[in-house]
Design a protein around this motif. Structure first.
Motif, PDB file in Angstrom:
ATOM      1  N   ASP A 167      -0.767   4.571  -1.067  1.00 56.38           N
ATOM      2  CA  ASP A 167      -1.962   4.487  -0.228  1.00 56.38           C
ATOM      3  C   ASP A 167      -1.509   4.583   1.229  1.00 56.38           C
ATOM      4  O   ASP A 167      -1.037   3.609   1.812  1.00 56.38           O
ATOM      5  CB  ASP A 167      -2.676   3.163  -0.499  1.00 56.38           C
ATOM      6  CG  ASP A 167      -3.982   3.026   0.273  1.00 56.38           C
ATOM      7  OD1 ASP A 167      -4.254   3.869   1.160  1.00 56.38           O
ATOM      8  OD2 ASP A 167      -4.728   2.071  -0.003  1.00 56.38           O
ATOM      9  N   TRP A 168      -1.689   5.775   1.804  1.00 55.88           N
ATOM     10  CA  TRP A 168      -1.192   6.047   3.156  1.00 55.88           C
ATOM     11  C   TRP A 168      -2.333   6.125   4.184  1.00 55.88           C
ATOM     12  O   TRP A 168      -2.216   6.787   5.203  1.00 55.88           O
ATOM     13  CB  TRP A 168      -0.419   7.365   3.171  1.00 55.88           C
ATOM     14  CG  TRP A 168       0.918   7.312   2.488  1.00 55.88           C
ATOM     15  CD1 TRP A 168       1.342   6.405   1.560  1.00 55.88           C
ATOM     16  CD2 TRP A 168       2.001   8.233   2.652  1.00 55.88           C
ATOM     17  NE1 TRP A 168       2.620   6.697   1.149  1.00 55.88           N
ATOM     18  CE2 TRP A 168       3.060   7.812   1.795  1.00 55.88           C
ATOM     19  CE3 TRP A 168       2.199   9.373   3.428  1.00 55.88           C
ATOM     20  CZ2 TRP A 168       4.272   8.498   1.710  1.00 55.88           C
ATOM     21  CZ3 TRP A 168       3.400  10.059   3.339  1.00 55.88           C
ATOM     22  CH2 TRP A 168       4.430   9.611   2.499  1.00 55.88           C
ATOM     23  N   ARG A 169      -3.409   5.440   3.946  1.00 56.19           N
ATOM     24  CA  ARG A 169      -4.568   5.562   4.847  1.00 56.19           C
ATOM     25  C   ARG A 169      -4.265   5.156   6.284  1.00 56.19           C
ATOM     26  O   ARG A 169      -4.930   5.612   7.215  1.00 56.19           O
ATOM     27  CB  ARG A 169      -5.721   4.703   4.310  1.00 56.19           C
ATOM     28  CG  ARG A 169      -6.470   5.315   3.140  1.00 56.19           C
ATOM     29  CD  ARG A 169      -7.511   4.369   2.611  1.00 56.19           C
ATOM     30  NE  ARG A 169      -6.912   3.203   1.966  1.00 56.19           N
ATOM     31  CZ  ARG A 169      -7.562   2.061   1.740  1.00 56.19           C
ATOM     32  NH1 ARG A 169      -8.816   1.919   2.157  1.00 56.19           N
ATOM     33  NH2 ARG A 169      -6.958   1.070   1.114  1.00 56.19           N
ATOM     34  N   MET A 229       0.828  -1.202   0.000  1.00 54.29           N
ATOM     35  CA  MET A 229       0.000   0.000   0.000  1.00 54.29           C
ATOM     36  C   MET A 229       0.867   1.258   0.000  1.00 54.29           C
ATOM     37  O   MET A 229       0.612   2.214  -0.743  1.00 54.29           O
ATOM     38  CB  MET A 229      -0.922   0.001   1.221  1.00 54.29           C
ATOM     39  CG  MET A 229      -2.039  -1.031   1.160  1.00 54.29           C
ATOM     40  SD  MET A 229      -2.908  -1.188   2.736  1.00 54.29           S
ATOM     41  CE  MET A 229      -3.783   0.367   2.785  1.00 54.29           C
ATOM     42  N   ASN A 230       1.904   1.269   0.828  1.00 51.02           N
ATOM     43  CA  ASN A 230       2.787   2.431   0.894  1.00 51.02           C
ATOM     44  C   ASN A 230       3.558   2.627  -0.401  1.00 51.02           C
ATOM     45  O   ASN A 230       3.801   3.753  -0.831  1.00 51.02           O
ATOM     46  CB  ASN A 230       3.738   2.294   2.071  1.00 51.02           C
ATOM     47  CG  ASN A 230       3.121   2.736   3.380  1.00 51.02           C
ATOM     48  OD1 ASN A 230       3.296   3.867   3.812  1.00 51.02           O
ATOM     49  ND2 ASN A 230       2.370   1.845   4.024  1.00 51.02           N
ATOM     50  N   HIS A 279      -2.183   9.284  -0.897  1.00 58.83           N
ATOM     51  CA  HIS A 279      -3.615   9.280  -0.586  1.00 58.83           C
ATOM     52  C   HIS A 279      -3.801   8.770   0.843  1.00 58.83           C
ATOM     53  O   HIS A 279      -3.269   7.703   1.183  1.00 58.83           O
ATOM     54  CB  HIS A 279      -4.337   8.354  -1.557  1.00 58.83           C
ATOM     55  CG  HIS A 279      -5.707   7.966  -1.101  1.00 58.83           C
ATOM     56  ND1 HIS A 279      -6.785   8.819  -1.174  1.00 58.83           N
ATOM     57  CD2 HIS A 279      -6.185   6.802  -0.563  1.00 58.83           C
ATOM     58  CE1 HIS A 279      -7.862   8.205  -0.716  1.00 58.83           C
ATOM     59  NE2 HIS A 279      -7.539   6.983  -0.335  1.00 58.83           N
ATOM     60  N   TYR A 282      -6.620   8.378  -4.795  1.00 55.25           N
ATOM     61  CA  TYR A 282      -5.939   7.087  -4.752  1.00 55.25           C
ATOM     62  C   TYR A 282      -5.225   6.840  -6.083  1.00 55.25           C
ATOM     63  O   TYR A 282      -5.850   6.872  -7.149  1.00 55.25           O
ATOM     64  CB  TYR A 282      -6.946   5.979  -4.491  1.00 55.25           C
ATOM     65  CG  TYR A 282      -6.366   4.577  -4.528  1.00 55.25           C
ATOM     66  CD1 TYR A 282      -5.497   4.148  -3.534  1.00 55.25           C
ATOM     67  CD2 TYR A 282      -6.674   3.702  -5.562  1.00 55.25           C
ATOM     68  CE1 TYR A 282      -4.956   2.867  -3.554  1.00 55.25           C
ATOM     69  CE2 TYR A 282      -6.146   2.417  -5.598  1.00 55.25           C
ATOM     70  CZ  TYR A 282      -5.284   2.014  -4.588  1.00 55.25           C
ATOM     71  OH  TYR A 282      -4.748   0.750  -4.620  1.00 55.25           O
TER      72      TYR A 282
END
Length: 406
Positions: free
Chosen positions: A151-153, A146-147, A265, A270
């Motif tokens: 994607d840093w949620r 993700m990173n 994001h 995204y």
């Protein structure tokens, strides 16, 4: 005369074991093997034997010790407690030399502030281990991916501060030292043989060029490690693990070479996978891919047990070990230890139990003096906790065949 007769009976042990294999039930076989081993070792002549020529040396088993740990999620304090409890490291956090392999199944990043400290520690242990005969196997979890995508949620603002801001963090995890160690030292999955005659870690099954001689009787004596799971519907299981790791290496390279990097994001949109991602790379990151699949943990055990043997046969393994799907109370064993889920929410972000999985493998020649080709193979799988342990599986087998023990 009685002495000669007792030694003569010992030489027939391989034949007796072969007969047992043909008719014993598994529990009967295990009990008989224990009895035969004790009988053999108890009859080893002493130093005062009247006939030293007939003395029989006690067989020396091959032993391999493995420790596996699941998701760590930004908590170096609890990670250090777990690895010290499992004797992977000493009180100073250095490689102890008490295990042969330490395996971490991914999701070191996110949900905590210790990303830098954890990846630096893993690299230090990776460098220290070979001097004491050990090795570290590291895996990328869905959160590492993700990173890499942007994607840093689940990134904590305080963790961003440890890098010196968002731009610096993105640079370090993409092209800096963390990104480089991901590319060089982390895989998406691995196959760990339990005996060196099967080759080093990540030796493919099936082999590209089979040996001319008969296959090893322990050809499937190996374990697969992955973050999410190796789904029965996933089409790229073989050769294992190189097919999956080739796809993941290609995708990681494309992500790390995107210019400019898409802004993370949130708050930005995204970014998704690169436009030039192949169907194989998209499937890797899909719901039945090795990063996200949860079926082995969540599907009814009856259906899981019906499907697991096919995946094990295709990957040349006996067990699958994965993280990703947490049980905050215990390590979960399914299908008699063929499926092991080791994410117990170690990070303080979850407050789960601190745990590690121990695998101890032994292969013992029944009669080494006579150069017999009969062996006793044993695997003990144990869940380790701060306040105790639980044996999850204990399998003993008799094996007849050629095994290179050099």
């Amino acid at each position: 005369m009685p002495r000669i007769f007792s030694v003569g009976l010992l030489s027939l042990l391989p034949i007796f074991l072969a007969v047992y294999l043909a008719w014993c039930q598994p529990e009967q076989l295990q009990e008989q093997l224990r009895g035969l081993q004790h009988a053999f070792w108890d009859k080893t002549p002493s130093a005062n034997s009247a006939n030293p020529a007939h003395d029989i040396e006690k067989p020396m088993p091959f032993v391999r010790r493995i420790i596996a740990v699941g998701d760590l999620h930004g908590d170096i304090g609890n990670a250090q407690k777990v690895l010290q409890m499992a004797k992977v490291v000493d009180e100073n956090g250095d490689w102890s030399g008490n295990v042969d392999f330490f395996v971490q199944t991914g999701d070191i990043i996110d949900r905590g502030d210790d990303t830098i400290k954890l990846f630096a520690w893993m690299d230090k242990l990776r460098q220290q281990a070979p001097a004491k005969g050990g090795q570290v196997l590291s895996h990328l979890g869905n959160h590492e991916w993700m990173n890499a995508i942007g994607d840093w949620r689940y990134v904590w603002p305080t963790e961003i501060d440890t890098f010196g801001g968002s731009d610096k963090r993105q640079e370090v995890i993409m092209t800096g030292w963390i990104g480089k160690t991901w590319a060089a030292n982390y895989t998406t999955t691995s196959r760990l043989p339990l005996h060196p005659s099967l080759g080093p870690p990540n030796t493919d099954y099936p082999p590209a060029s089979p040996r001319a001689n008969a296959p090893s009787p322990i050809s499937h004596a190996a374990i697969s490690f992955v973050h999410g799971g190796l789904a029965p519907t996933y089409p790229h299981l073989t050769p294992f693990p190189s097919h999956i790791n080739r796809i993941s290496s290609s995708l990681l390279s494309k992500l790390q070479n995107r210019r400019p990097f898409p802004p993370p994001h949130p708050p930005h949109p995204y970014p998704g996978l690169p436009r030039d991602a192949t169907p194989e790379e998209e499937r890797l990151y899909g719901t039945d891919g090795p990063l996200w699949y949860r079926g082995w943990a969540l599907d009814p055990e009856e259906s899981s047990c019906r499907q697991v043997d096919d995946v094990l046969n295709r990957t040349g393994t006996r067990r699958m070990i994965m993280g990703h799907t947490p049980d905050f109370d215990k390590i979960v064993s399914r299908c008699n230890g063929k499926i092991l889920i080791i994410d117990t929410g170690i990070s303080h972000a979850y407050g789960g139990v601190l745990s590690a999985l121990s695998i101890v493998y032994t292969l013992t020649p029944v009669d080494s003096a006579a150069n017999t080709k009969t062996w006793v193979e044993k695997e003990v799988i144990t869940a380790l906790y701060m306040d105790g342990h639980e044996v999850l599986a204990e399998d003993t087998r008799a094996i007849v065949g050629n095994i290179d023990i050099a």
